[in-house]
Design a protein around this motif. Structure first.
Motif, short mmCIF file in Angstrom:
data_model
loop_
_atom_site.label_atom_id
_atom_site.label_comp_id
_atom_site.label_asym_id
_atom_site.label_seq_id
_atom_site.Cartn_x
_atom_site.Cartn_y
_atom_site.Cartn_z
N ASN A 183 75.20 64.55 41.39
CA ASN A 183 74.76 65.88 41.80
C ASN A 183 73.70 65.86 42.88
O ASN A 183 73.42 66.90 43.49
CB ASN A 183 74.25 66.65 40.58
CG ASN A 183 75.37 67.25 39.76
OD1 ASN A 183 75.95 68.26 40.14
ND2 ASN A 183 75.71 66.59 38.66
N LEU A 184 73.11 64.70 43.15
CA LEU A 184 72.14 64.60 44.23
C LEU A 184 72.78 64.22 45.56
O LEU A 184 72.08 64.14 46.57
CB LEU A 184 71.04 63.60 43.86
CG LEU A 184 70.03 64.09 42.81
CD1 LEU A 184 69.02 63.00 42.49
CD2 LEU A 184 69.31 65.36 43.26
N LEU A 185 74.10 64.00 45.58
CA LEU A 185 74.76 63.76 46.85
C LEU A 185 74.59 65.00 47.73
O LEU A 185 74.78 66.13 47.28
CB LEU A 185 76.25 63.46 46.64
CG LEU A 185 76.60 62.18 45.88
CD1 LEU A 185 78.11 62.06 45.73
CD2 LEU A 185 76.03 60.96 46.57
N PRO A 186 74.24 64.82 49.01
CA PRO A 186 73.94 65.97 49.88
C PRO A 186 75.19 66.69 50.39
O PRO A 186 75.43 66.81 51.58
CB PRO A 186 73.16 65.32 51.03
CG PRO A 186 73.70 63.93 51.11
CD PRO A 186 74.00 63.53 49.68
N LEU A 187 76.00 67.15 49.44
CA LEU A 187 77.26 67.81 49.78
C LEU A 187 77.33 69.14 49.04
O LEU A 187 77.47 69.16 47.82
CB LEU A 187 78.44 66.92 49.36
CG LEU A 187 79.83 67.51 49.52
CD1 LEU A 187 80.18 67.70 51.00
CD2 LEU A 187 80.88 66.61 48.84
N PRO A 188 77.21 70.26 49.75
CA PRO A 188 77.38 71.55 49.07
C PRO A 188 78.80 71.64 48.51
O PRO A 188 79.74 71.14 49.14
CB PRO A 188 77.18 72.58 50.19
CG PRO A 188 76.52 71.84 51.30
CD PRO A 188 76.98 70.41 51.19
N PRO A 189 79.02 72.19 47.31
CA PRO A 189 78.07 72.94 46.49
C PRO A 189 77.33 72.10 45.46
O PRO A 189 76.79 72.67 44.50
CB PRO A 189 78.99 73.95 45.80
CG PRO A 189 80.26 73.17 45.57
CD PRO A 189 80.39 72.27 46.78
N LEU A 190 77.33 70.78 45.58
CA LEU A 190 76.54 69.96 44.66
C LEU A 190 75.07 70.29 44.82
O LEU A 190 74.62 70.79 45.86
CB LEU A 190 76.79 68.48 44.93
CG LEU A 190 78.21 67.96 44.69
CD1 LEU A 190 78.30 66.49 45.05
CD2 LEU A 190 78.64 68.18 43.24
N ASP A 191 74.29 69.96 43.79
CA ASP A 191 72.86 70.27 43.83
C ASP A 191 72.17 69.61 45.01
O ASP A 191 71.26 70.19 45.61
CB ASP A 191 72.20 69.83 42.52
CG ASP A 191 72.79 70.53 41.31
OD1 ASP A 191 73.18 71.71 41.46
OD2 ASP A 191 72.87 69.91 40.24
N GLY A 192 72.59 68.39 45.35
CA GLY A 192 71.99 67.71 46.48
C GLY A 192 72.22 68.46 47.78
O GLY A 192 71.36 68.46 48.67
N GLY A 193 73.37 69.10 47.91
CA GLY A 193 73.64 69.92 49.08
C GLY A 193 72.72 71.13 49.14
O GLY A 193 72.19 71.48 50.20
N ARG A 194 72.50 71.76 47.98
CA ARG A 194 71.58 72.90 47.93
C ARG A 194 70.16 72.46 48.27
O ARG A 194 69.43 73.17 48.97
CB ARG A 194 71.58 73.50 46.53
CG ARG A 194 72.93 73.89 45.98
CD ARG A 194 73.36 75.23 46.48
NE ARG A 194 74.49 75.74 45.72
CZ ARG A 194 75.23 76.77 46.08
NH1 ARG A 194 74.97 77.38 47.22
NH2 ARG A 194 76.25 77.17 45.36
N ILE A 195 69.77 71.31 47.75
CA ILE A 195 68.43 70.79 48.03
C ILE A 195 68.28 70.53 49.53
O ILE A 195 67.26 70.87 50.14
CB ILE A 195 68.17 69.51 47.22
CG1 ILE A 195 68.05 69.86 45.72
CG2 ILE A 195 66.90 68.80 47.70
CD1 ILE A 195 68.03 68.66 44.81
N ALA A 196 69.32 69.91 50.13
CA ALA A 196 69.26 69.64 51.57
C ALA A 196 69.16 70.93 52.37
O ALA A 196 68.37 71.01 53.33
CB ALA A 196 70.49 68.84 51.99
N ILE A 197 69.92 71.95 51.98
CA ILE A 197 69.87 73.23 52.68
C ILE A 197 68.47 73.85 52.60
O ILE A 197 67.96 74.42 53.57
CB ILE A 197 70.92 74.20 52.11
CG1 ILE A 197 72.34 73.73 52.49
CG2 ILE A 197 70.70 75.63 52.59
CD1 ILE A 197 73.45 74.48 51.79
N SER A 198 67.84 73.71 51.43
CA SER A 198 66.50 74.29 51.27
C SER A 198 65.45 73.57 52.08
O SER A 198 64.43 74.16 52.44
CB SER A 198 66.10 74.27 49.79
OG SER A 198 65.81 72.95 49.35
#
Length: 218
Positions: A149-164
């Protein structure tokens, strides 16, 4: 895996898999409510009851298949609805709402690691061996969900974190990937390189690293 071994593994895996997947989603709901979005609360999704979060495929079928055929044990629950526009500071608060899920998996992995430590202190106890087996599965599934989930790929959480965290222009470009994110993830999970899916090459060393850290702690 023969039938008896499969039944034993399912019995040991049921509790840690259910809680790893469902508490991850509940954590998103709690965080979203804290930062001003009541969507999940109004839909009754802020709950520690796994029945509120179970997805028949992701929570039951997929974990059973991975237990049966081998490979990385993982799955998913019904996503908790989050209206990021309803957050008090949408871009900043998105970080904490997204991070809440992986943080819950880290906490659960540490708890299961502690359970192994406690079980090893009483080796002659009847419940020690099953508890160790259950706890090892608990550490593994939570380490997998944490890393995945920390992979930086939306809609995974990591993607959301990267967007923020990204500047607005780059964040907007990354957000445009979201409609294709699950397709990309599925392709990574099925396309082999050197006899192993690409996702396996990505996750395996990272998951092993998380497990080694937990072993070191305890």
């Amino acid at each position: 895996m023969n039938l008896d071994a499969l039944i034993q593994t399912i019995a040991l895996a049921a509790i840690p898999v259910l809680f790893a997947i469902t508490l991850h989603e509940a954590a998103h709901g709690y965080a979203a409510r804290h930062f001003g979005d009541l969507t999940a609360y109004q839909q009754g999704r802020i709950s520690l009851n796994p029945l509120h979060h179970i997805d028949p495929v992701g929570t039951i079928l997929l974990p059973l298949l991975t237990l049966f055929v081998g490979g990385i044990l993982f799955g998913w629950a019904k996503p908790v609805p989050v209206n990021f526009a309803a957050l008090r500071r949408p871009k900043q608060d998105m970080f904490w709402v997204a991070l809440a899920g992986p943080a819950s998996n880290l906490a659960m992995a540490l708890i299961w690691g502690l359970m192994i430590k406690l079980a090893l202190m009483f080796p002659g106890n009847y419940f020690a061996e099953p508890l160790i087996g259950m706890s090892q599965i608990g550490v593994t599934i939570n380490a997998v969900l944490l890393v995945l989930n920390l992979l930086p790929l939306p809609p995974l959480d990591g993607g959301r974190i990267a967007i923020s965290l990204l500047p607005h222009r780059q964040a907007y470009k990354l957000s445009k990937v979201e409609p294709y994110g699950m397709v990309i993830l599925i392709l990574l999970a099925v396309v082999p390189v050197g006899g192993q899916p690409i996702l396996g090459w990505i996750l395996t060393p990272l998951v092993s690293g998380v497990i080694r850290v937990i072993e070191t702690i305890f």
